[in-house]
Motif scaffolding. Structure first.
Motif, PDB file in Angstrom:
ATOM      1  N   PRO A 150       0.829  -1.211   0.000  1.00  0.00           N
ATOM      2  CA  PRO A 150       0.000   0.000   0.000  1.00  0.00           C
ATOM      3  C   PRO A 150       0.863   1.260   0.000  1.00  0.00           C
ATOM      4  O   PRO A 150       2.024   1.238   0.414  1.00  0.00           O
ATOM      5  N   GLY A 151       0.268   2.350  -0.437  1.00  0.00           N
ATOM      6  CA  GLY A 151       1.014   3.591  -0.558  1.00  0.00           C
ATOM      7  C   GLY A 151       1.620   4.091   0.736  1.00  0.00           C
ATOM      8  O   GLY A 151       2.673   4.737   0.715  1.00  0.00           O
ATOM      9  N   TYR A 152       0.991   3.808   1.885  1.00  0.00           N
ATOM     10  CA  TYR A 152       1.514   4.320   3.146  1.00  0.00           C
ATOM     11  C   TYR A 152       2.890   3.756   3.488  1.00  0.00           C
ATOM     12  O   TYR A 152       3.616   4.322   4.303  1.00  0.00           O
ATOM     13  N   MET A 153       3.268   2.615   2.837  1.00  0.00           N
ATOM     14  CA  MET A 153       4.580   2.028   3.093  1.00  0.00           C
ATOM     15  C   MET A 153       5.667   2.634   2.222  1.00  0.00           C
ATOM     16  O   MET A 153       6.855   2.377   2.432  1.00  0.00           O
ATOM     17  N   GLY A 154       5.270   3.448   1.240  1.00  0.00           N
ATOM     18  CA  GLY A 154       6.257   4.084   0.378  1.00  0.00           C
ATOM     19  C   GLY A 154       7.014   3.081  -0.474  1.00  0.00           C
ATOM     20  O   GLY A 154       6.630   1.908  -0.572  1.00  0.00           O
ATOM     21  N   PRO A 155       8.120   3.496  -1.101  1.00  0.00           N
ATOM     22  CA  PRO A 155       8.979   2.546  -1.820  1.00  0.00           C
ATOM     23  C   PRO A 155       9.563   1.544  -0.824  1.00  0.00           C
ATOM     24  O   PRO A 155       9.942   1.933   0.289  1.00  0.00           O
ATOM     25  N   VAL A 156       9.615   0.280  -1.198  1.00  0.00           N
ATOM     26  CA  VAL A 156      10.139  -0.736  -0.277  1.00  0.00           C
ATOM     27  C   VAL A 156      11.331  -1.454  -0.906  1.00  0.00           C
ATOM     28  O   VAL A 156      11.455  -1.537  -2.132  1.00  0.00           O
ATOM     29  N   GLU A 157      12.201  -1.966  -0.039  1.00  0.00           N
ATOM     30  CA  GLU A 157      13.426  -2.637  -0.478  1.00  0.00           C
ATOM     31  C   GLU A 157      13.616  -3.937   0.290  1.00  0.00           C
ATOM     32  O   GLU A 157      13.148  -4.071   1.422  1.00  0.00           O
ATOM     33  N   PHE A 158      14.336  -4.885  -0.339  1.00  0.00           N
ATOM     34  CA  PHE A 158      14.640  -6.155   0.298  1.00  0.00           C
ATOM     35  C   PHE A 158      16.112  -6.486   0.056  1.00  0.00           C
ATOM     36  O   PHE A 158      16.563  -6.527  -1.087  1.00  0.00           O
ATOM     37  N   ILE A 159      16.846  -6.695   1.139  1.00  0.00           N
ATOM     38  CA  ILE A 159      18.236  -7.130   1.032  1.00  0.00           C
ATOM     39  C   ILE A 159      18.236  -8.647   0.851  1.00  0.00           C
ATOM     40  O   ILE A 159      17.668  -9.376   1.668  1.00  0.00           O
TER      41      ILE A 159
END
Length: 295
Positions: free
Chosen positions: A269-278
């Motif tokens: 959802p938009g409230y989480m903003g851009p997300v990343e995974f290492i």
């Protein structure tokens, strides 16, 4: 001619050169060959010395959404003078219509073709963003609309090591609501190469390996924190995340780990903003071309 005018003329020449340099095709095979062959190491690029007008002091003065600001909180601090400069700055402020678009340019790469092709790409992206904003603003004004249109665009340096430079270009657009996207380039400064995701691996099996790990991380995060939500493909959500693309957005962090990046709304959802995974390197070890970049 004084130093200031000389630097100004240099900037103007750079802009003209960038406009006339075509962007080369994908460099995956070139990068793989460089990784698989042992070559004499080229000298490492140093920081730009002195206080030169062609370099910029890296500061952040962005009007960020809370979600986007949170996503950037762990960006490492790099030197105050870097080999990335602002080649052009578009700025519009007309009431409810605001645009602030900074165009990055990389300098001091020995591979001039790579340097100029990247800079040409950055310039074209920014020019298109500016033109789109202006067209939308004029359209709204023509219909007598008192709209609300805002664009913030610029760049951040995610990673700066002796070998790697990872630069991200972000765009935050606000119409009725905000939308943030960010795209990365990772450059091997020693071997003068643009690192692409396919070039890191022996074959396309990385798509399944990385996707599986990301879904495991998503499920674990949601189990640990009820405020976290991801869209994962299921019978109830056939449009959820299934797998990354062959050329998924990524960068390599300062710990030599692969970071897979998603734009706002891509997988959450938009409230989480851009997300990343290492992605742990041990998960990828069997399919890597080498450990030149990922360790």
């Amino acid at each position: 001619m004084d130093h200031k005018n000389m630097e100004k003329n240099k900037m103007e020449r750079l802009k003209e050169e960038y406009k006339n340099i075509p962007i080369p095709s994908e460099l995956d095979k070139v990068v793989q060959n460089a990784l698989m062959q042992k070559k004499p190491k080229r000298k490492s690029l140093g920081w730009v010395a002195g206080v030169a007008a062609a370099a910029v002091i890296f500061t952040t003065s962005l009007n960020l959404s809370p979600a986007f600001a949170q996503s950037l909180k762990d960006i490492p601090v790099v030197g105050s003078i870097v080999n990335v400069l602002t080649i052009q700055d578009y700025s519009i402020d007309e009431g409810n219509y605001e645009a602030n678009i900074k165009v990055p340019a990389i300098e001091n790469l020995e591979n001039e073709s790579l340097e100029q092709s990247l800079n040409n790409k950055y310039l074209e992206e920014s020019q298109k963003l500016y033109e789109t904003f202006m067209n939308e603003m004029e359209t709204q004004k023509a219909f007598g609309e008192d709209g609300h249109l805002k664009v913030d665009s610029g760049y951040i340096i995610k990673t700066e090591t002796d070998q790697l430079l990872s630069i991200g270009r972000y765009v935050e657009e606000t119409v009725a609501s905000s939308m943030t996207t960010i795209q990365y380039d990772t450059i091997d400064k020693k071997n003068e190469l643009l690192v692409t995701l396919p070039s890191l691996f022996k074959d396309n099996s990385y798509v399944d390996v990385i996707s599986t790990n990301i879904k495991e991380q998503m499920n674990k995060q949601m189990e640990d924190d009820s405020s976290i939500t991801y869209f994962i493909e299921s019978p109830d959500d056939p449009d959820g995340f299934k797998e990354i693309s062959l050329n998924q957005n990524f960068y390599i962090n300062s710990n030599n780990e692969l970071v897979i990046a998603f734009n706002e709304y891509d997988v959450a959802p938009g409230y989480m903003g851009p997300v990343e995974f290492i992605i742990p390197t041990k998960v990828l070890q069997e399919i890597l071309v080498s450990n030149e970049y990922l360790k």
